[in-house]
Motif scaffolding. Structure first.
Motif, PDB file in Angstrom:
ATOM      1  N   ILE A 145      -8.542   3.568  -2.294  1.00 35.82           N
ATOM      2  CA  ILE A 145      -8.431   4.387  -0.987  1.00 35.82           C
ATOM      3  C   ILE A 145      -9.444   3.165   0.093  1.00 35.82           C
ATOM      4  O   ILE A 145      -8.973   3.114   1.255  1.00 35.82           O
ATOM      5  N   ALA A 146     -10.527   2.215  -0.082  1.00 32.58           N
ATOM      6  CA  ALA A 146     -10.498   0.991   0.191  1.00 32.58           C
ATOM      7  C   ALA A 146      -9.586   0.435   0.990  1.00 32.58           C
ATOM      8  O   ALA A 146      -9.354  -0.626   2.091  1.00 32.58           O
ATOM      9  N   SER A 147      -8.566  -0.104  -0.090  1.00 36.60           N
ATOM     10  CA  SER A 147      -7.864  -1.475   1.008  1.00 36.60           C
ATOM     11  C   SER A 147      -7.046  -0.251   1.364  1.00 36.60           C
ATOM     12  O   SER A 147      -6.216  -1.208   2.313  1.00 36.60           O
ATOM     13  N   ALA A 148      -6.637   0.730   1.375  1.00 40.40           N
ATOM     14  CA  ALA A 148      -6.420   1.491   2.692  1.00 40.40           C
ATOM     15  C   ALA A 148      -6.708   1.664   3.962  1.00 40.40           C
ATOM     16  O   ALA A 148      -5.595   1.596   4.992  1.00 40.40           O
ATOM     17  N   LEU A 149      -7.795   1.673   3.773  1.00 40.29           N
ATOM     18  CA  LEU A 149      -8.850   1.915   4.728  1.00 40.29           C
ATOM     19  C   LEU A 149      -8.478   0.447   5.542  1.00 40.29           C
ATOM     20  O   LEU A 149      -9.168   0.903   6.842  1.00 40.29           O
ATOM     21  N   MET A 150      -8.533  -0.476   4.646  1.00 42.96           N
ATOM     22  CA  MET A 150      -8.676  -1.764   5.820  1.00 42.96           C
ATOM     23  C   MET A 150      -7.687  -2.276   5.616  1.00 42.96           C
ATOM     24  O   MET A 150      -7.052  -3.646   5.878  1.00 42.96           O
ATOM     25  N   GLY A 151      -6.214  -1.397   5.722  1.00 41.16           N
ATOM     26  CA  GLY A 151      -4.810  -2.186   6.456  1.00 41.16           C
ATOM     27  C   GLY A 151      -3.768  -2.691   5.290  1.00 41.16           C
ATOM     28  O   GLY A 151      -2.913  -3.152   5.713  1.00 41.16           O
ATOM     29  N   ALA A 152      -3.689  -1.807   3.865  1.00 36.63           N
ATOM     30  CA  ALA A 152      -2.865  -2.405   2.984  1.00 36.63           C
ATOM     31  C   ALA A 152      -1.666  -1.773   3.562  1.00 36.63           C
ATOM     32  O   ALA A 152      -2.047  -0.405   4.172  1.00 36.63           O
ATOM     33  N   SER A 153      -0.989  -1.716   3.170  1.00 33.95           N
ATOM     34  CA  SER A 153       0.528  -0.991   3.774  1.00 33.95           C
ATOM     35  C   SER A 153       1.011  -0.580   2.717  1.00 33.95           C
ATOM     36  O   SER A 153       1.521   0.563   2.642  1.00 33.95           O
ATOM     37  N   LEU A 154       0.552  -0.784   0.917  1.00 29.70           N
ATOM     38  CA  LEU A 154       0.588   0.617   0.250  1.00 29.70           C
ATOM     39  C   LEU A 154      -0.761  -0.255  -1.126  1.00 29.70           C
ATOM     40  O   LEU A 154      -0.576  -0.799  -1.084  1.00 29.70           O
ATOM     41  N   ALA A 155      -1.714   1.587  -1.317  1.00 28.55           N
ATOM     42  CA  ALA A 155      -2.264   0.894  -2.033  1.00 28.55           C
ATOM     43  C   ALA A 155      -2.003   1.608  -3.257  1.00 28.55           C
ATOM     44  O   ALA A 155      -1.851   2.638  -3.053  1.00 28.55           O
ATOM     45  N   VAL A 156      -1.875   1.396  -4.506  1.00 34.93           N
ATOM     46  CA  VAL A 156      -1.523   2.580  -5.417  1.00 34.93           C
ATOM     47  C   VAL A 156      -2.864   1.651  -6.485  1.00 34.93           C
ATOM     48  O   VAL A 156      -2.852   0.991  -7.259  1.00 34.93           O
ATOM     49  N   GLY A 157      -2.582   3.840  -7.031  1.00 34.58           N
ATOM     50  CA  GLY A 157      -3.725   3.222  -7.811  1.00 34.58           C
ATOM     51  C   GLY A 157      -3.682   3.682  -9.883  1.00 34.58           C
ATOM     52  O   GLY A 157      -2.346   4.431  -9.174  1.00 34.58           O
ATOM     53  N   ILE A 158      -3.580   2.793 -10.826  1.00 33.55           N
ATOM     54  CA  ILE A 158      -3.223   3.516 -11.442  1.00 33.55           C
ATOM     55  C   ILE A 158      -4.437   3.910 -12.486  1.00 33.55           C
ATOM     56  O   ILE A 158      -5.506   3.341 -13.311  1.00 33.55           O
ATOM     57  N   ASP A 159      -3.940   4.819 -13.704  1.00 31.63           N
ATOM     58  CA  ASP A 159      -5.476   5.131 -14.138  1.00 31.63           C
ATOM     59  C   ASP A 159      -4.960   6.564 -15.044  1.00 31.63           C
ATOM     60  O   ASP A 159      -3.937   6.760 -14.970  1.00 31.63           O
TER      61      ASP A 159
END
Length: 209
Positions: free
Chosen positions: A67-81
């Motif tokens: 989420i932090a990466s998305a808020l800072m302008g990532a074109s796409l941020a993918v979380g895997i768990d």
């Protein structure tokens, strides 16, 4: 979505992300505090590793680095768990924060096959803060980041293993450019915990592949 302009504002947004809903001791689940996550992501942004990039967050938990990466302008941020409870909560939180350039996947990172060109990987893996923890779990995450052919890796480790890690990264052709140092608070969330809180000294290594 308007990009966040100040680190303090990023930290404030991340404070709304809850901890693991049902922390599992075998996964060594400890939520990264917003003050640490915001500092590392802000540094990554300043180094050109986030804006317009594809970000992967391995072992994402409730999604704080995604989420932090998305808020800072990532074109796409993918979380895997591997933990379904954490993934479900991360999806709910990103929806409530109106963050739409994210994707969350329930999967064991060891079994995950990537179809993306990955620019930057964040990971806060099980790094052995428990006395009975399986050693080397963090290195499995490093190996996965290499397999993903990411350009840049940010990875948390115990500070006590720094000398070993420097040699390990070098042997695997990972160029360490920065080492960030934090006191990571470990709350009393498991039955075997004696103290209400304790700080563990950790490092977050930035490496280029």
């Amino acid at each position: 979505m308007k990009k966040i302009a100040r680190k303090k504002h990023l930290e404030m947004r991340l404070q709304s992300i809850p901890t693991h809903p049902k922390p599992k001791v075998n996964l060594e689940q400890y939520t990264t505090p917003s003050i640490i996550a915001s500092d590392l992501v802000w540094n990554a942004f300043s180094l050109g590793d986030i804006d317009g990039k594809t970000i992967f967050d391995l072992g994402c938990g409730t999604g704080i680095f995604t989420i932090a990466s998305a808020l800072m302008g990532a074109s796409l941020a993918v979380g895997i768990d591997i933990d379904a409870d954490s993934i479900d909560l991360a999806k709910e939180v990103s929806y409530n924060l109106n963050v739409d350039n994210v994707k969350f996947i329930k999967n064991d990172i060891a079994d995950f096959n990537c179809s993306y060109d990955v620019n930057t990987v964040f990971q806060n893996p099980p790094f052995g803060s428990q006395r009975k923890a399986d050693s080397g779990q963090d290195l499995k995450f490093v190996k996965k980041a290499v397999d993903l052919e990411t350009e840049v890796l940010y990875s948390f480790h115990m500070a006590s293993t720094e000398e070993f890690l420097i040699n390990y990264y070098d042997e695997n052709n990972l160029d360490i450019t920065h080492i960030f140092r934090y006191d990571f608070p470990i709350p009393k969330i498991y039955d075997f915990h004696i103290k209400d809180n304790r700080d563990v000294r950790v490092i977050a290594i930035r490496a280029e592949l």
